[in-house]
Design a protein around this motif. Structure first.
Motif, PDB file in Angstrom:
ATOM      1  N   ILE A   1       0.686  -0.759   0.055  1.00  0.00           N
ATOM      2  CA  ILE A   1       0.183   0.119  -0.134  1.00  0.00           C
ATOM      3  C   ILE A   1       0.701   1.501   0.236  1.00  0.00           C
ATOM      4  O   ILE A   1       1.776   1.257   1.283  1.00  0.00           O
ATOM      5  CB  ILE A   1      -1.042  -0.204   1.251  1.00  0.00           C
ATOM      6  N   MET A   2       0.524   2.321  -1.155  1.00  0.00           N
ATOM      7  CA  MET A   2       1.530   3.363  -1.139  1.00  0.00           C
ATOM      8  C   MET A   2       0.731   4.556  -0.921  1.00  0.00           C
ATOM      9  O   MET A   2      -0.273   5.247  -1.146  1.00  0.00           O
ATOM     10  CB  MET A   2       2.124   3.603  -2.738  1.00  0.00           C
ATOM     11  N   ALA A   3       1.626   5.138   0.832  1.00  0.00           N
ATOM     12  CA  ALA A   3       0.728   6.125   1.049  1.00  0.00           C
ATOM     13  C   ALA A   3       1.992   6.635   1.241  1.00  0.00           C
ATOM     14  O   ALA A   3       2.682   7.798   2.235  1.00  0.00           O
ATOM     15  CB  ALA A   3       0.482   5.798   2.832  1.00  0.00           C
ATOM     16  N   LEU A   4       1.900   8.214   0.522  1.00  0.00           N
ATOM     17  CA  LEU A   4       2.795   8.546   0.460  1.00  0.00           C
ATOM     18  C   LEU A   4       2.612   9.924  -0.095  1.00  0.00           C
ATOM     19  O   LEU A   4       3.450  11.328  -0.546  1.00  0.00           O
ATOM     20  CB  LEU A   4       4.459   8.393  -0.888  1.00  0.00           C
ATOM     21  N   GLY A   5       1.371  10.432  -0.183  1.00  0.00           N
ATOM     22  CA  GLY A   5       1.091  11.463  -0.158  1.00  0.00           C
ATOM     23  C   GLY A   5      -0.036  11.811  -1.511  1.00  0.00           C
ATOM     24  O   GLY A   5      -0.116  10.567  -2.042  1.00  0.00           O
ATOM     25  N   THR A   6      -0.845  12.879  -1.744  1.00  0.00           N
ATOM     26  CA  THR A   6      -1.455  12.680  -2.338  1.00  0.00           C
ATOM     27  C   THR A   6      -1.417  14.273  -3.478  1.00  0.00           C
ATOM     28  O   THR A   6      -1.086  15.056  -2.823  1.00  0.00           O
ATOM     29  CB  THR A   6      -2.895  12.213  -2.386  1.00  0.00           C
TER      30      THR A   6
END
Length: 468
Positions: A396-401
């Motif tokens: 799961i990539m939780a690197l920002g939006t």
């Protein structure tokens, strides 16, 4: 000469929580909330400063000292009305705002490491007091303005900035319609934040208050696709754009297109909005054994803790150390208590597949911290030859939006900055006449309370412009 003894400050009242071994297997709210006695005890710790610094740390400038004083005296109705003069979503803010960096961060008792639990008290007041009318629920008073004939406002999106803008505009007598792309209103409060941090009924109560005050919600309405800003301007006197920042960011490493790789946005939307955690749900999520969540912010903690509750062993892979994690300290502590494994000072370099193109490993490289970079944080540097692999079947990539490009690509003359955010002035006015914007669509991913502050600012400007 006799000196007065210094006032002894009682220790901060702990927030009751579900036991970690229980909550790690359910989606019920982790923190169970203060009792009346606990709230009054915590409020009594407040020094009632003549110049309350805590208020300066609040983006919407809640009269914190005053509402806490009322809680200490047991006047919860008065406390509610004080909060509502500036904060339209106190039950939400009391749960998800980073108080340690805002109001509580300015509290003078920080010198002793025991600031007043402002967020917990705000939550208690909002949960305890039941407004007697829609007008009171939105504004804290029963003196809302009558509708202004012929003046209509459209709010695109139904997250915290739009909900706040809609509430203030409605309280000022303007007719408001809210257009939401999804099938439920609430924006990131509904699809992004898990119910164990923010129960959905809390958001539903706030939305219901807006409905009863005359705000109409139009669901399954995608700005830039179902309608354009120009089409709305033909029907509405002002438009507010509060579509958030829903475009996910990826690392750009090999293997990101494999089956089992999610953006945190997609993963959390499936779990929170589509109820994928329910075994009988028609839209279940992939059942996995081991998950790697890449990132260290609040969204990463949310994704990791959701995956844990769905039965997986979970790693958080973050390129800096534990001290540098941008997530709230409380969220990190809760994650650790629930059994999340932190792989800090590591960074992914490749995602590997099995023979069916499903994720089966993530290759990482160890990092060390060098000199501070432009952000002021120590720059992570790869350690040559330190690669290793983790056996996982989901990443799961939780690197920002970043802001979704739909609105900007379909709205001529709307000025956009180099990061994709809408350019506004101090009143939230864009480069288009009577078109305003606020929240993550302007700033990029930020906090709920900052988005609310932007919505409030724009609503005041809209009311002033339409009153001329």
């Amino acid at each position: 000469m006799e000196t007065k003894p210094k006032k002894t400050i009682a220790p901060r009242v702990d927030m009751p929580c579900q036991p970690a071994d229980v909550r790690a297997h359910n989606f019920d709210e982790v923190a169970t909330g203060y009792t009346k006695e606990m709230a009054m005890q915590e409020a009594s710790r407040c020094l009632q400063c003549k110049k309350p610094l805590c208020m300066k740390g609040c983006p919407v400038e809640v009269p914190i000292r005053d509402f806490i004083g009322e809680v200490a005296r047991g006047n919860f109705d008065a406390a509610y009305r004080i909060i509502k003069t500036t904060n339209s979503l106190p039950a939400v803010c009391g749960r998800v705002c980073p108080q340690e960096h805002q109001c509580e961060g300015k509290c003078i008792l920080n010198a002793k490491g025991q600031p007043i639990a402002i967020g917990r008290l705000e939550r208690f007041v909002a949960d305890t007091y039941i407004a007697t009318s829609a007008c009171e629920q939105v504004t804290g008073t029963n003196s809302c303005a009558m509708p202004v004939k012929g003046k209509k406002v459209a709010c695109i999106g139904s997250g915290p900035s739009s909900l706040t803008c809609a509430g203030v505009c409605a309280a000022n007598g303007l007719k408001v319609d809210v257009f939401e792309a999804l099938h439920e209103p609430g924006g990131v409060l509904i699809y992004g934040i898990p119910s164990f941090r923010l129960p959905k009924n809390v958001v539903a109560t706030e939305v219901d208050g807006l409905r009863r005050s005359g705000v109409d919600f139009h669901l399954n309405s995608v700005g830039g696709r179902t309608f354009t800003v120009d089409e709305l301007r033909k029907e509405y006197d002002a438009v507010f754009i509060g579509v958030g920042a829903g475009l996910p960011v990826f690392l750009g490493v090999p293997g990101e297109n494999l089956v089992g790789v999610f953006s945190a946005n997609e993963y959390l939307t499936r779990v929170n909005l589509m109820k994928a955690f329910r075994p009988d749900n028609p839209t279940p999520i992939q059942k996995v054994r081991r998950v790697a969540v890449v990132g260290g912010g609040n969204v990463a903690m949310d994704a990791a803790r959701c995956a844990k509750r769905l039965g997986a062993e979970v790693y958080v892979v973050y390129r800096r150390g534990m001290e540098e994690l941008p997530a709230r300290k409380e969220e990190v502590e809760h994650a650790e208590e629930e059994g999340i494994i932190f792989k800090t000072l590591n960074n992914p370099v490749e995602i590997l597949a099995d023979e069916n193109d499903n994720v089966n490993k993530i290759r990482c490289i160890k990092m060390e911290l060098g000199e501070p970079d432009a952000s002021g944080r120590r720059r992570p540097i790869e350690v040559p030859g330190s690669e290793f692999e983790l056996d996982v079947d989901c990443v799961i990539m939780a690197l920002g939006t970043s802001p979704n490009p739909l609105i900007k690509s379909t709205t001529k003359g709307l000025e956009i900055n180099k990061k994709g955010g809408i350019v506004v002035n101090e009143d939230g006015l864009t480069s288009r006449e009577h078109v305003y914007a606020g929240g993550d669509a302007v700033t990029g991913a930020a906090t709920v309370i900052l988005a609310m502050g932007a919505g409030k600012t724009a609503a005041k400007a809209i009311d002033e412009a339409l009153s001329k």
